[in-house]
Write a protein that holds these residues in place. Sequence first.
Motif, PDB file in Angstrom:
ATOM      1  N   ARG A   1     -53.244  39.374  18.491  1.00 54.43           N
ATOM      2  CA  ARG A   1     -54.048  39.098  19.678  1.00 54.43           C
ATOM      3  C   ARG A   1     -53.391  39.629  20.943  1.00 54.43           C
ATOM      4  N   THR A   2     -52.074  39.465  21.038  1.00 53.94           N
ATOM      5  CA  THR A   2     -51.369  39.914  22.242  1.00 53.94           C
ATOM      6  C   THR A   2     -51.428  41.430  22.390  1.00 53.94           C
ATOM      7  N   ALA A   3     -51.235  42.137  21.267  1.00 53.93           N
ATOM      8  CA  ALA A   3     -51.236  43.604  21.307  1.00 53.93           C
ATOM      9  C   ALA A   3     -52.632  44.202  21.187  1.00 53.93           C
ATOM     10  N   LYS A   4     -53.631  43.324  20.903  1.00 50.46           N
ATOM     11  CA  LYS A   4     -55.020  43.770  20.759  1.00 50.46           C
ATOM     12  C   LYS A   4     -55.152  44.831  19.666  1.00 50.46           C
ATOM     13  N   ILE A   5     -54.689  44.444  18.479  1.00 46.81           N
ATOM     14  CA  ILE A   5     -54.766  45.339  17.316  1.00 46.81           C
ATOM     15  C   ILE A   5     -55.431  44.613  16.157  1.00 46.81           C
ATOM     16  N   ASP A   6     -55.893  45.380  15.185  1.00 39.69           N
ATOM     17  CA  ASP A   6     -56.542  44.825  13.993  1.00 39.69           C
ATOM     18  C   ASP A   6     -55.615  45.019  12.795  1.00 39.69           C
ATOM     19  N   ILE A   7     -54.854  43.953  12.470  1.00 41.37           N
ATOM     20  CA  ILE A   7     -53.991  43.966  11.297  1.00 41.37           C
ATOM     21  C   ILE A   7     -54.406  42.811  10.387  1.00 41.37           C
ATOM     22  N   VAL A   8     -54.111  42.910   9.104  1.00 38.37           N
ATOM     23  CA  VAL A   8     -54.646  41.991   8.099  1.00 38.37           C
ATOM     24  C   VAL A   8     -53.539  41.117   7.525  1.00 38.37           C
ATOM     25  N   HIS A   9     -53.771  39.816   7.510  1.00 38.42           N
ATOM     26  CA  HIS A   9     -52.798  38.871   6.982  1.00 38.42           C
ATOM     27  C   HIS A   9     -52.896  38.774   5.461  1.00 38.42           C
ATOM     28  N   ILE A  10     -51.720  38.849   4.800  1.00 35.57           N
ATOM     29  CA  ILE A  10     -51.627  38.663   3.349  1.00 35.57           C
ATOM     30  C   ILE A  10     -50.694  37.471   3.107  1.00 35.57           C
ATOM     31  N   PRO A  11     -51.234  36.297   2.749  1.00 37.43           N
ATOM     32  CA  PRO A  11     -50.380  35.123   2.539  1.00 37.43           C
ATOM     33  C   PRO A  11     -49.728  35.144   1.166  1.00 37.43           C
ATOM     34  N   TYR A  12     -48.498  34.650   1.098  1.00 39.71           N
ATOM     35  CA  TYR A  12     -47.762  34.531  -0.166  1.00 39.71           C
ATOM     36  C   TYR A  12     -47.332  33.076  -0.351  1.00 39.71           C
ATOM     37  N   ARG A  13     -46.836  32.778  -1.526  1.00 37.51           N
ATOM     38  CA  ARG A  13     -46.296  31.449  -1.806  1.00 37.51           C
ATOM     39  C   ARG A  13     -44.787  31.462  -1.551  1.00 37.51           C
ATOM     40  N   GLY A  14     -44.440  31.559  -0.289  1.00 37.57           N
ATOM     41  CA  GLY A  14     -43.033  31.582   0.083  1.00 37.57           C
ATOM     42  C   GLY A  14     -42.630  32.919   0.666  1.00 37.57           C
ATOM     43  N   SER A  15     -41.527  32.907   1.396  1.00 38.60           N
ATOM     44  CA  SER A  15     -41.068  34.115   2.072  1.00 38.60           C
ATOM     45  C   SER A  15     -40.465  35.126   1.115  1.00 38.60           C
ATOM     46  N   GLY A  16     -39.894  34.647  -0.001  1.00 35.96           N
ATOM     47  CA  GLY A  16     -39.288  35.562  -0.968  1.00 35.96           C
ATOM     48  C   GLY A  16     -40.268  36.584  -1.518  1.00 35.96           C
ATOM     49  N   PRO A  17     -41.405  36.133  -2.077  1.00 36.24           N
ATOM     50  CA  PRO A  17     -42.395  37.096  -2.566  1.00 36.24           C
ATOM     51  C   PRO A  17     -42.936  38.015  -1.472  1.00 36.24           C
ATOM     52  N   ALA A  18     -43.105  37.476  -0.273  1.00 34.05           N
ATOM     53  CA  ALA A  18     -43.591  38.309   0.836  1.00 34.05           C
ATOM     54  C   ALA A  18     -42.586  39.399   1.162  1.00 34.05           C
ATOM     55  N   LEU A  19     -41.313  39.036   1.208  1.00 30.03           N
ATOM     56  CA  LEU A  19     -40.272  40.022   1.491  1.00 30.03           C
ATOM     57  C   LEU A  19     -40.198  41.074   0.392  1.00 30.03           C
ATOM     58  N   ASN A  20     -40.302  40.650  -0.851  1.00 24.19           N
ATOM     59  CA  ASN A  20     -40.249  41.606  -1.966  1.00 24.19           C
ATOM     60  C   ASN A  20     -41.355  42.655  -1.853  1.00 24.19           C
ATOM     61  N   ASP A  21     -42.570  42.211  -1.501  1.00 24.82           N
ATOM     62  CA  ASP A  21     -43.668  43.165  -1.365  1.00 24.82           C
ATOM     63  C   ASP A  21     -43.515  44.040  -0.123  1.00 24.82           C
ATOM     64  N   LEU A  22     -42.889  43.516   0.918  1.00 27.74           N
ATOM     65  CA  LEU A  22     -42.610  44.351   2.084  1.00 27.74           C
ATOM     66  C   LEU A  22     -41.612  45.443   1.721  1.00 27.74           C
ATOM     67  N   LEU A  23     -40.563  45.081   1.007  1.00 26.66           N
ATOM     68  CA  LEU A  23     -39.563  46.068   0.595  1.00 26.66           C
ATOM     69  C   LEU A  23     -40.165  47.110  -0.330  1.00 26.66           C
ATOM     70  N   ALA A  24     -41.146  46.687  -1.150  1.00 24.46           N
ATOM     71  CA  ALA A  24     -41.791  47.608  -2.088  1.00 24.46           C
ATOM     72  C   ALA A  24     -42.902  48.423  -1.443  1.00 24.46           C
ATOM     73  N   GLY A  25     -43.261  48.081  -0.207  1.00 31.67           N
ATOM     74  CA  GLY A  25     -44.310  48.819   0.481  1.00 31.67           C
ATOM     75  C   GLY A  25     -45.711  48.338   0.185  1.00 31.67           C
ATOM     76  N   GLN A  26     -45.851  47.189  -0.494  1.00 28.72           N
ATOM     77  CA  GLN A  26     -47.177  46.652  -0.771  1.00 28.72           C
ATOM     78  C   GLN A  26     -47.826  46.090   0.487  1.00 28.72           C
ATOM     79  N   VAL A  27     -47.006  45.568   1.397  1.00 31.91           N
ATOM     80  CA  VAL A  27     -47.451  45.251   2.766  1.00 31.91           C
ATOM     81  C   VAL A  27     -46.569  46.060   3.699  1.00 31.91           C
TER      82      VAL A  27
END
Length: 327
Positions: free
Chosen positions: A177-203
């Motif tokens: 909202r602050t930057a006025k951009i359209d980005i999409v939220h992908i929720p995970y069950r914990g920060s570990g899985p989210a970080l793993n997918d970030l490192l893998a380029g899935q997000v």
Amino acid sequence: MTHTTRRTFVLGALALPFASLSTRALAQAGFPDRPLRIIVPLAPGGSADAVCRLLSNGLSQVLGQTVVVENKPGAGGITGLSEVARAKPDGYTLGYSLAGALTVAPHIATRMPYQMSDLTPVSQVVAVPEIIVVNPKLGVNTLQELIAYARANPGKVNFGSAGNATIPHLGGELFKRTAKIDIVHIPYRGSGPALNDLLAGQVQMMVSDITLVRSHIEAGRLIGLAVAGPARVSELPKVPTTAEAGVPGMVVSNWHGIVGPAGMSPALLQTLHGAIRKAIAMPEIKQRLEKEGADAVASSSAEFATFLAKESSVWGGLTKELGIKWD
């Protein structure tokens, strides 16, 4: 909190060789004359649990009494904090919480067993500023480059989080909202899985606790674009703040604080604040926190109350706008 960020907060051995301290000068008459307990409304192993155990060692030295840490997770922190709200306001039962349980959960839980007026703010203990990070494959190296890319490719940038209504999720929404951009939220069950997918380029990006991603930034596996705090972090001196990067309204911290039951006396609050301030200033504790990018705060009860009201207003407004509710 079932959705609360879970992260590795490497603090090493928690039994620290604290120096002998004079203890009774801080205590009001007769307090404490028995062990204290601090309820952490989260599962063992997260950063709040680790920092609370670190702090409890220091408080034990300052107050001259054992300080026991009890984990009572459930319902986004509500389960543990409800026990604090029911306790006697004598200082022997306190709660140690992340930001979400105190400033997000009350706005989105449909059934609250207590009101925030049933709790007394004691002290904000630490601030853990969030940082905006991206996978290097995205091809951006500054916050303005990310904003330009997102504007040119609406809906193409996904950001991961530890789950709906966590501070990293809401931080991402605030950035959107602050930057006025359209980005999409992908929720995970914990920060570990989210970080793993970030490192893998899935997000492609995350708004993350610095403690979770600092080592990956230093190793070049992630790019830190901006710290969402008031100042740069000493461990990542080249990463600018969001204000320096042109987005001054993007300030997010997944802080920790101590609360007690309603009705605690001013003298008791002063005693506890003095003990927390002295414990958090111990070199062994301060250095451990700074190493992980957490800033010692140790605010007074009045300062913490003002801070809570401001944070609650920000997150309450955002969760209402997003329509988030917990049954």
